[in-house]
Design a protein around this motif. Structure first.
Motif, PDB file in Angstrom:
ATOM      1  N   LYS A  69       6.920 -80.532 -19.963  1.00 36.81           N
ATOM      2  CA  LYS A  69       5.832 -80.448 -18.995  1.00 36.81           C
ATOM      3  C   LYS A  69       5.467 -81.799 -18.393  1.00 36.81           C
ATOM      4  O   LYS A  69       4.753 -81.861 -17.383  1.00 36.81           O
ATOM      5  CB  LYS A  69       4.585 -79.862 -19.674  1.00 36.81           C
ATOM      6  CG  LYS A  69       4.728 -78.409 -20.111  1.00 36.81           C
ATOM      7  CD  LYS A  69       3.460 -77.948 -20.825  1.00 36.81           C
ATOM      8  CE  LYS A  69       3.571 -76.516 -21.327  1.00 36.81           C
ATOM      9  NZ  LYS A  69       3.532 -75.544 -20.224  1.00 36.81           N
ATOM     10  N   ALA A  70       5.936 -82.886 -18.988  1.00 35.30           N
ATOM     11  CA  ALA A  70       5.513 -84.227 -18.581  1.00 35.30           C
ATOM     12  C   ALA A  70       5.719 -84.523 -17.093  1.00 35.30           C
ATOM     13  O   ALA A  70       4.864 -85.171 -16.477  1.00 35.30           O
ATOM     14  CB  ALA A  70       6.216 -85.287 -19.436  1.00 35.30           C
ATOM     15  N   PRO A  71       6.836 -84.107 -16.460  1.00 40.00           N
ATOM     16  CA  PRO A  71       6.960 -84.392 -15.029  1.00 40.00           C
ATOM     17  C   PRO A  71       5.785 -83.872 -14.206  1.00 40.00           C
ATOM     18  O   PRO A  71       5.295 -84.565 -13.297  1.00 40.00           O
ATOM     19  CB  PRO A  71       8.268 -83.688 -14.649  1.00 40.00           C
ATOM     20  CG  PRO A  71       9.083 -83.732 -15.899  1.00 40.00           C
ATOM     21  CD  PRO A  71       8.091 -83.533 -17.001  1.00 40.00           C
ATOM     22  N   SER A  72       5.293 -82.683 -14.516  1.00 35.12           N
ATOM     23  CA  SER A  72       4.124 -82.161 -13.799  1.00 35.12           C
ATOM     24  C   SER A  72       2.860 -82.891 -14.210  1.00 35.12           C
ATOM     25  O   SER A  72       2.010 -83.206 -13.362  1.00 35.12           O
ATOM     26  CB  SER A  72       3.961 -80.663 -14.069  1.00 35.12           C
ATOM     27  OG  SER A  72       4.907 -79.918 -13.339  1.00 35.12           O
ATOM     28  N   LEU A  73       2.719 -83.175 -15.495  1.00 39.68           N
ATOM     29  CA  LEU A  73       1.528 -83.875 -15.980  1.00 39.68           C
ATOM     30  C   LEU A  73       1.411 -85.268 -15.371  1.00 39.68           C
ATOM     31  O   LEU A  73       0.302 -85.808 -15.246  1.00 39.68           O
ATOM     32  CB  LEU A  73       1.560 -83.967 -17.500  1.00 39.68           C
ATOM     33  CG  LEU A  73       1.361 -82.648 -18.256  1.00 39.68           C
ATOM     34  CD1 LEU A  73       1.685 -82.824 -19.732  1.00 39.68           C
ATOM     35  CD2 LEU A  73      -0.065 -82.138 -18.078  1.00 39.68           C
TER      36      LEU A  73
END
Length: 477
Positions: A69-73
């Motif tokens: 999820k980090a790319p969106s976060l």
């Protein structure tokens, strides 16, 4: 409090919300994770940027759900920072501050920010492209056009919707005398060639695979595929999705800006923002009216609209309305994040009808019940006949061999394109299906044995059920 401090605080809050909700991977997250394990220049339904971002994130943070999820976060807050700078550049610091907050807190960003998707890099490159284009219009050096071309190319490698950015940029140049003069110089055309050069590996991949991404896009939009016609129900659903995405008061402000008696086309800054919002909104609305359109297809509209609405209300000394609109969206976002808690506080029980996160629940337990069957047949090829199920099984079980049941020659996902079950895929087959019976599939094997049924009751009215079969001697479809 500084804007960056607010962005960091909201980002950490979203991480906490993800942990609090206790979600399993959403279907596309598991699907994209699989792409990230086998980097390529393209995939069945999307260009390669999302896979590359997830692969990089896993390398940095480890192989777990938050890393996926980090790319969106990271990218949604980064987009808000760019939008703030765009508002500061076009107008002033106050407009920039509230424009960035408008984007960061609107329901679309609040919802998408919990899950990784191709919209995250698309919106970032769209916002950065707008900022670079405005600065390029003021100076117009070849180096600036090359930089803009790089951003456009990376946006196209994220999602083909970035083509609408190119169209809006061309309209911006045509609408201004200085812009028209720019078109007679090499800069814009060099930038376009740079963008095309960056996209070329994906076009080459598509050519090698008979253009699956373009065919998929045509299928979901019903352009040249399927029936088209007036579809008022689809249009009303799309309009409702836009109201929810941008928030009720900001959407009212946007419509006011579009319909005001003195059009904004005269003032260069407002014209710039209008040309990056109205054309795409009209195109996707017409698509919804005559075919099919998902609510997020118009997401880039709200990059420009976040600045446009705040600047428009500021121009009319309606700052109180602007602040209330942003605050209302923040409250709506918090309500969405804590909806399960709100339901329970109201004395109700979560179920399949009132849990908006149900599609990201129950997968880990399902995978856990399939795992012993795979362990009991370590030489078997894991095979599924449903993209969502197969993506979750591959993510959770990490099988050494897997394939998709592809009896239909019409390919509908990346598994069917790259790992269809064939006579050389291996034997035996551990076939996991959402169907309770094996149907015609069994006739393609010499030996058929049902070894388990799995039933995971996520809620009393929402189950995940699969049947598991051991199949030997694949004879072909």
């Amino acid at each position: 409090m500084s804007f960056i401090a607010i962005v960091l605080a909201l980002s950490l809050y979203r991480v906490g919300v993800i942990a609090h909700l206790g979600l399993d991977p959403y279907v596309d997250e598991a699907y994209y994770w699989g792409w990230a394990q086998s980097l390529d220049w393209g995939y069945y339904s999307k260009p390669p940027m999302i896979a590359a971002l997830i692969a990089g994130s896993i390398q940095l943070f480890g192989d777990h759900l938050l890393a996926i999820k980090a790319p969106s976060l990271i990218l949604y807050p980064a987009t808000a920072v760019v939008i703030r700078q765009l508002g500061c550049t076009l107008f002033d610091n106050r407009v920039g501050f509230w424009s960035g907050l408008a984007f960061l807190t609107m329901p679309l960003t609040a919802t998408l920010g919990l899950f990784v998707s191709t919209d995250a890099p698309l919106l970032f490159f769209w916002a950065l492209g707008m900022l670079l284009l405005w600065r390029t219009l003021q100076r117009g050096t070849v180096q600036q056009w090359v930089g803009l071309g790089v951003v456009c190319g990376l946006g196209l490698m994220s999602k083909y919707t970035m083509l609408a950015f190119v169209g809006s940029a061309f309209l911006v140049l045509l609408a201004d005398a200085d812009g028209r003069r720019q078109l007679t110089r090499p800069g814009p055309w060099i930038g376009a060639l740079v963008a095309l050069a960056i996209l070329t590996p994906n076009l080459w991949w598509n050519w090698q695979h008979d253009f699956p991404t373009l065919r998929h896009t045509a299928e979901i939009t019903r352009i040249g595929v399927g029936e088209r016609g007036w579809n008022m129900d689809e249009f009303v659903e799309f309009v409702g999705a836009q109201l929810i995405s941008f928030g009720p008061l900001l959407m009212a402000g946007l419509l006011w800006a579009f319909l005001r008696p003195q059009p904004g086309w005269v003032e260069p800054r407002f014209r710039f923002l209008l040309l990056f919002s109205l054309p795409l909104l009209v195109i996707v609305s017409l698509q919804a009216l005559t075919g099919r359109a998902n609510g997020n297809w118009s997401a880039p509209v709200y990059v420009s609209a976040s600045v446009l609405v705040i600047a428009f209300l500021a121009q009319r000394a309606r700052w109180k309305l602007a602040i209330i609109a942003v605050a209302l969206n923040a409250v709506l976002g918090i309500a969405v994040y804590h909806w399960p808690d709100i339901v329970q506080l109201a004395g109700k029980t979560l179920n399949g009808r009132n849990d908006p996160y149900k599609r990201a629940r129950g997968w880990n337990e399902l995978v856990g019940q399939v795992r012993p069957q795979l362990a009991a047949h370590p030489d078997a090829v894991l095979v599924g006949d449903d993209r969502e199920l197969l993506a979750q099984l591959i993510y959770g079980l990490r099988p050494s061999r897997y394939a998709r049941w592809q009896a239909d020659p019409h390919i509908i996902d990346h598994y069917g394109l790259t790992v269809p079950l064939g006579t050389t895929s291996g034997d035996p087959v551990l076939f996991v299906s959402i169907r309770p019976d094996i149907g015609d599939t069994g006739a393609c094997f010499e030996s058929v044995e049902k070894i388990a049924d799995v039933d995971v009751a996520v809620y009393q009215n929402f189950h995940r059920r699969v049947s598991i079969w051991l199949l030997k001697g694949f004879k072909g479809y």
